[in-house]
Design a protein around this motif. Sequence first.
Motif, PDB file in Angstrom:
ATOM      1  N   TYR A  76      -8.906  -9.143 -17.337  1.00  0.00           N
ATOM      2  CA  TYR A  76      -7.407  -9.062 -17.310  1.00  0.00           C
ATOM      3  C   TYR A  76      -6.634  -7.707 -17.046  1.00  0.00           C
ATOM      4  N   LEU A  77      -7.270  -6.832 -17.920  1.00  0.00           N
ATOM      5  CA  LEU A  77      -6.799  -5.656 -18.045  1.00  0.00           C
ATOM      6  C   LEU A  77      -7.187  -5.007 -16.618  1.00  0.00           C
ATOM      7  N   ILE A  78      -8.368  -4.885 -16.168  1.00  0.00           N
ATOM      8  CA  ILE A  78      -8.730  -4.221 -15.030  1.00  0.00           C
ATOM      9  C   ILE A  78      -8.195  -4.918 -13.690  1.00  0.00           C
ATOM     10  N   GLY A  79      -8.258  -6.009 -13.795  1.00  0.00           N
ATOM     11  CA  GLY A  79      -7.859  -6.814 -12.449  1.00  0.00           C
ATOM     12  C   GLY A  79      -6.335  -6.727 -12.443  1.00  0.00           C
ATOM     13  N   SER A  80      -5.402  -6.766 -13.327  1.00  0.00           N
ATOM     14  CA  SER A  80      -3.910  -6.560 -13.236  1.00  0.00           C
ATOM     15  C   SER A  80      -3.590  -5.418 -12.898  1.00  0.00           C
ATOM     16  N   ALA A  81      -4.336  -4.418 -13.341  1.00  0.00           N
ATOM     17  CA  ALA A  81      -3.877  -2.900 -12.977  1.00  0.00           C
ATOM     18  C   ALA A  81      -4.279  -2.754 -11.635  1.00  0.00           C
ATOM     19  N   LEU A  82      -5.438  -3.187 -11.215  1.00  0.00           N
ATOM     20  CA  LEU A  82      -5.780  -3.122  -9.782  1.00  0.00           C
ATOM     21  C   LEU A  82      -4.503  -3.820  -8.985  1.00  0.00           C
ATOM     22  N   ALA A  83      -4.343  -4.938  -9.357  1.00  0.00           N
ATOM     23  CA  ALA A  83      -3.381  -5.958  -8.433  1.00  0.00           C
ATOM     24  C   ALA A  83      -1.976  -5.291  -8.637  1.00  0.00           C
ATOM     25  N   TYR A  84      -1.572  -4.811  -9.736  1.00  0.00           N
ATOM     26  CA  TYR A  84      -0.218  -4.374  -9.837  1.00  0.00           C
ATOM     27  C   TYR A  84      -0.006  -2.939  -8.984  1.00  0.00           C
ATOM     28  N   SER A  85      -1.019  -1.964  -8.946  1.00  0.00           N
ATOM     29  CA  SER A  85      -1.141  -0.874  -8.057  1.00  0.00           C
ATOM     30  C   SER A  85      -1.211  -1.150  -6.769  1.00  0.00           C
ATOM     31  N   GLY A  86      -2.081  -2.229  -6.520  1.00  0.00           N
ATOM     32  CA  GLY A  86      -1.907  -2.560  -4.908  1.00  0.00           C
ATOM     33  C   GLY A  86      -0.666  -3.005  -4.459  1.00  0.00           C
ATOM     34  N   LEU A  87      -0.172  -4.039  -5.239  1.00  0.00           N
ATOM     35  CA  LEU A  87       1.086  -4.555  -4.808  1.00  0.00           C
ATOM     36  C   LEU A  87       2.354  -3.495  -4.785  1.00  0.00           C
ATOM     37  N   PHE A  88       2.408  -2.409  -5.757  1.00  0.00           N
ATOM     38  CA  PHE A  88       3.361  -1.688  -5.758  1.00  0.00           C
ATOM     39  C   PHE A  88       3.311  -0.697  -4.404  1.00  0.00           C
ATOM     40  N   GLU A  89       2.050  -0.124  -4.114  1.00  0.00           N
ATOM     41  CA  GLU A  89       1.935   0.429  -2.693  1.00  0.00           C
ATOM     42  C   GLU A  89       2.338  -0.554  -1.768  1.00  0.00           C
ATOM     43  N   LEU A  90       2.183  -1.576  -1.503  1.00  0.00           N
ATOM     44  CA  LEU A  90       2.535  -2.390  -0.406  1.00  0.00           C
ATOM     45  C   LEU A  90       3.942  -2.628  -0.410  1.00  0.00           C
ATOM     46  N   LEU A  91       4.782  -2.800  -1.438  1.00  0.00           N
ATOM     47  CA  LEU A  91       6.003  -3.046  -1.582  1.00  0.00           C
ATOM     48  C   LEU A  91       7.089  -1.879  -1.663  1.00  0.00           C
ATOM     49  N   ARG A  92       6.539  -0.501  -2.010  1.00  0.00           N
ATOM     50  CA  ARG A  92       7.396   0.549  -2.107  1.00  0.00           C
ATOM     51  C   ARG A  92       8.072   0.952  -0.798  1.00  0.00           C
ATOM     52  N   GLN A  93       9.080   1.349  -1.242  1.00  0.00           N
ATOM     53  CA  GLN A  93      10.097   1.851   0.040  1.00  0.00           C
ATOM     54  C   GLN A  93      10.079   0.698   1.179  1.00  0.00           C
ATOM     55  N   THR A  94      10.201  -0.411   0.924  1.00  0.00           N
ATOM     56  CA  THR A  94      10.490  -1.455   1.753  1.00  0.00           C
ATOM     57  C   THR A  94      11.604  -2.172   1.371  1.00  0.00           C
TER      58      THR A  94
END
Length: 170
Positions: A76-94
Amino acid sequence: MGGLPSIGIDGRLIDGRFYRNTHLIALCWFNAGLFDRVAIVAAADWAALLTGASVMSAAYGLHRDGRQLRLSGLGYLIGSALAYSGLFELLRQTPVELLYFAVTAAMLYACVRLQSRALLLTTVLAMLGFIGYFTARHFVDSLGWPISLVLMGAAFIGIGALAIRIKRQI
């Protein structure tokens, strides 16, 4: 048979320990290969999001099994950190970057349902980090920056209190 485990014809232990551990090793290998293949075809943020979701799904399976609870917390720790960072980069400045905050708020509910402190930690950090990013990006050059800092502090205190309350329920 003298206390030694018996090995079946297909190579697994009769009591199933080898069989379960083989699945864990294959799962780690699959996730590493998934990240590599998706990163080649698409951007790294998509690879992080998909691999993080895959690791969190595997952690959920381990959590439901009930035998590997520490390993599920690490997943959960590693997976959520990966998912949150990927989602943030996808949605940033949109135009839909506030969707990230909605996802983290929904994940707070998942933390309660799953009773996972590791997921709670990454969710609260993702939520607080996004609030800090959003206010710094949109309110830094305005007259309302001091007011937004005060509101951001109140939000941090509120989210922290909510996290502590959720942690006590877990």
